[in-house]
Design an enzyme around this catalytic site. Structure first.
Site, short mmCIF file in Angstrom:
data_model
loop_
_atom_site.label_atom_id
_atom_site.label_comp_id
_atom_site.label_asym_id
_atom_site.label_seq_id
_atom_site.Cartn_x
_atom_site.Cartn_y
_atom_site.Cartn_z
CG HIS A 37 34.66 38.26 44.46
ND1 HIS A 37 35.86 37.90 44.07
CD2 HIS A 37 34.58 39.46 45.05
CE1 HIS A 37 36.45 38.94 44.29
NE2 HIS A 37 35.76 39.76 44.86
CD GLU A 38 31.72 41.38 46.45
OE1 GLU A 38 32.32 41.40 47.57
OE2 GLU A 38 32.14 41.76 45.51
CD GLU A 49 39.53 41.32 45.45
OE1 GLU A 49 39.00 41.85 46.52
OE2 GLU A 49 39.08 40.90 44.43
CG HIS A 77 35.46 40.44 49.79
ND1 HIS A 77 36.83 40.68 50.02
CD2 HIS A 77 35.36 40.62 48.56
CE1 HIS A 77 37.32 41.18 48.98
NE2 HIS A 77 36.46 41.13 48.09
#
Lengths: 496, 496
Positions: B263-264, B293, B267
């Site tokens: 997920h990160e 996001e 980003h």
């Protein structure tokens, strides 16, 4: 605007400046400890923007108006105003674009040095260092006019407020008179003693780290407001209320890392002991680099290489490495701690030969600043000076004039504070023991509170409310002199 | 001053602002990852001083003069001027002392929250949160007047430039219409399938870290310009050119940490891919939180929980933990990755139930901002909303209204961007596959270049040169709608 309001405006303003400097401290720690290598260019932009923002605040025209209107109602406020004036004089002397150019040039030069040193490539560093030195001289000239000092003293004043090369010349001449003979005598006496029993490793790094943390805790370091990490060059950094030290480890030997930790812990204890009620104000800061270095050297050289300290530390060292036998006695550890050797590298030098390294750098940087030495001639001048002062000639620049980060990082006027610190440490520790004769016995029991209490009262807790000279006179009864340092060396190395 | 000189002054000025914001990013990373707990108070002063320094620069009166005189010679410059105007409008709306008070209150409230949450003590947080909410509403009112929006939309605009609650209302109403039924259907279908084979640990943390680093590298993360660390709440932070992500580990299960890393990394890839030529300028920044996001959720939800990705990752996972057997097949891992459950905690929610958590927060924060909900009534309103929207009632506030850091940290208007991001991710990934049909097959081979190339061209490389809406329309042919997200959920959870 009342005088009180003007003073309040100043303290509010400088509290913000202090907080931004604390940010700079965290940023500097991060660059040395955490930052990925490829981020250096982006970081240089960040650091420069922060430096300029701080500079803009110190040179804010309102500060001059507030200074004109403010009056001090307490001695602390008087000292704070004097420090603010000194800061403003330093900062207003130098235009923002020169500050910016200096910050960028220092960063670039330091980055080149990081590869030029291992490559033994002085020629690669030379153009960057030349640009940087030019900017340093411009800054020094501007500050000299503002402060009414020589160019070198103006640079020195950045690190050692009120310090003057005329005083240093006298002290260093005293040192240079007796140290060569003393070094010979020490080496002769050492040669007659049996060599210390070897300390055989390997020494696992986690065990070294745990040992360091135990010693730091015993000395009074607060891990809830500080850290111990690894960096290529050990330092004490971070911010007020968040003091972070580093060391570096080798599995082959635990002594350098342990002594590095103890040295930086001395710096850290000074930072931790600064007057909380003045945090953020100029008088809440440490009083110059020679006093700062005196605290690290008091802990490392005066205390940690003494037999009482090693009596306390020996069982912890044995436990850390599961070691036993006569090599691990306090006496044998002490013998290791006081080995003297003529060497090439300042940071590896013992306390007997260290001043010669500093005197060399002091002479050279004065010549670089006054223009009597051209940078292109630095390697030759370095090697000649090493031969004269330390007695050996470097085989290459890597372990010669490229060894220190200071000049490539733009720090000129810094080096003499190391040896002034060593002398100050000897003078302070002698006075502490005269005031509290039980200090060594308490240290042997692992109780550092009597020493720390004395230092907090006489040095740490004063911050910058007085000059370094006044702090030393109040603590020891005399201004800085070579005598206590000489007595310390003779007692430790010749009476042993 | 020529129009060109005015524009150049603006870009120089905002480059410095950008660099100070980068400093703030490093400082924030440090606070979450490295800072000792006792240093929080000192850090709050530092962060506040930096925030004020940035605010002073954005609101510098010269900026208004430069904006009046500047003209744009390129579309990028035009966009940059528009972004600068938006920033200045946000900043000049709020006086410096309110910015300062907000920063301090947010810090204090967050610090109290850190102990109040585990203590399940909403009453302890309430007074701090009330002060903070009051300041947030003051800021929102000031910004609403400057921007000509509602108070809530002014707060939203801080995170989602140009975002409007009227649009969100429509999208969230669409979601609320079909999600409850869909959730039921998904849970029913899931109950009919055999449970996935259990993945039995323990999973040593060093092995999890190595696995995370391998996946990050495969996706295109550059460890020479970024880091992976541990923090209590995973995040992507740091600075442009120095992107740092975090995760947290448990030895009992590797899935949450691995999915957190992925997920990160989504980003981070956005940050890394921002237009280098505009770094430091407002148009060089990521275009709002819903697009940000969308990048994390595209990587985590659309890609990493898909069978092609797990076909690539399964051998790496098996190697990391020395695991073998049918539980470690890509198919069984995929079954784990798509488990759906009604739960109390937003950050643990799957993509099917997540929007309900967000809709709850969106409704509550709108009511808190417009004053129709008093903070003292928040726990009751929370629990009633959970029952209605998610179908379960929290047993306590710890896992109820105290679970998120956002409100205690002063972030209101942020929550809806999570679900807008989920919808955007579905829409972008559908378009990417329509443009480059081989993307899933390439991912199964561990080749992320086709996907990353598409994202760099369509999203990352545009920075803030266009609005989020225009970026999405150009990339997908349509403005944001619920349909692609719905199709994604139906295909993954009902056609399986």
């Amino acid at each position: 605007m009342t005088a009180q309001a003007a003073y309040r405006n100043l303290t509010d303003h400088f509290a913000r400046i202090g907080a931004l400097r604390a940010v700079s401290g965290i940023l500097g720690w991060d660059a040395a400890v955490m930052m990925p290598g490829g981020s250096a260019e982006a970081r240089a932009e960040q650091q420069a923007a922060l430096d300029v923002a701080i500079h803009e605040k110190v040179t804010d025209p309102r500060v001059r108006d507030w200074l004109a209107a403010a009056t001090a109602e307490t001695p602390e406020a008087e000292a704070n105003l004097a420090e603010i004036r000194r800061e403003v004089a330093h900062a207003t002397a130098v235009p923002a674009d020169l500050v910016d150019a200096y910050a960028r040039a220092a960063n670039e030069s330091e980055m080149v040095w990081r590869t030029a040193r291992p490559a033994n490539d002085f020629a690669a560093l030379l153009p960057k260092l030349r640009v940087l030195l030019g900017l340093v001289r411009q800054m020094g000239q501007a500050k000299a006019e503002a402060l009414g000092t020589s160019v070198y003293d103006a640079l020195l004043d950045q690190f050692e407020p009120g310090g003057r090369s005329a005083d240093i010349d006298v002290l260093f001449a005293d040192l240079a008179r007796f140290l060569p003979d003393l070094t010979e005598q020490v080496l002769t006496a050492q040669a007659k003693r049996p060599a210390p029993l070897p300390l055989v490793g390997p020494f696992p790094i986690p065990a070294q780290k745990t040992l360091g943390e135990r010693l730091m805790t015993a000395l009074g370091f607060d891990f809830d407001r500080g850290r111990l990490d690894v960096s290529h060059h050990p330092f004490c950094g971070g911010a007020p209320g968040d003091v972070r030290i580093t060391t570096r480890y080798s599995e082959d030997s635990f002594f350098p890392a342990m002594m590095g930790v103890l040295h930086e812990t001395g710096h850290a204890l000074y930072e931790i002991g600064l007057p909380r009620q003045h945090r953020g104000q100029p008088i809440g800061l440490a009083r110059g680099m020679s006093l700062h270095e005196s605290q690290s050297l008091l802990v490392e050289m005066q205390v940690s290489r003494s037999l009482p300290f090693l009596t306390f530390a020996a069982p912890l060292i044995r436990e850390a490495f599961g070691a036993e036998g006569p090599a691990w006695s306090a006496e044998n550890l002490h013998a290791h701690a006081m080995q003297v050797e003529r060497g090439l590298i300042r940071v590896n030098a013992d306390e007997v030969t260290y001043p010669a390294h500093v005197i060399l750098r002091y002479r050279l940087e004065r010549a670089l600043i006054d223009g009597s030495l051209d940078l292109a001639d630095l390697p030759g001048a370095w090697n000649a000076g090493m031969k004269e002062l330390v007695g050996i000639t470097p085989p290459d620049d890597k372990d010669g004039c490229l060894q220190d980060i200071h000049w490539p990082a733009g720090l000129f006027g810094y080096f003499p504070t190391y040896t002034m610190g060593a002398m100050t440490a000897a003078q302070l520790y002698a006075a502490a023991q005269a005031d509290v004769p039980t200090i060594p016995d308490e240290i042997a029991q692992g109780n550092f509170a009597p020493l720390l209490g004395w230092l907090r009262e006489k040095v740490h807790g004063l911050g910058s409310t007085r000059s370094a000279k006044d702090i030393l006179i109040a603590a020891t009864g005399a201004p800085l002199s070579v005598a206590p340092f000489r007595r310390h060396l003779e007692r430790r190395y010749l009476d042993a």
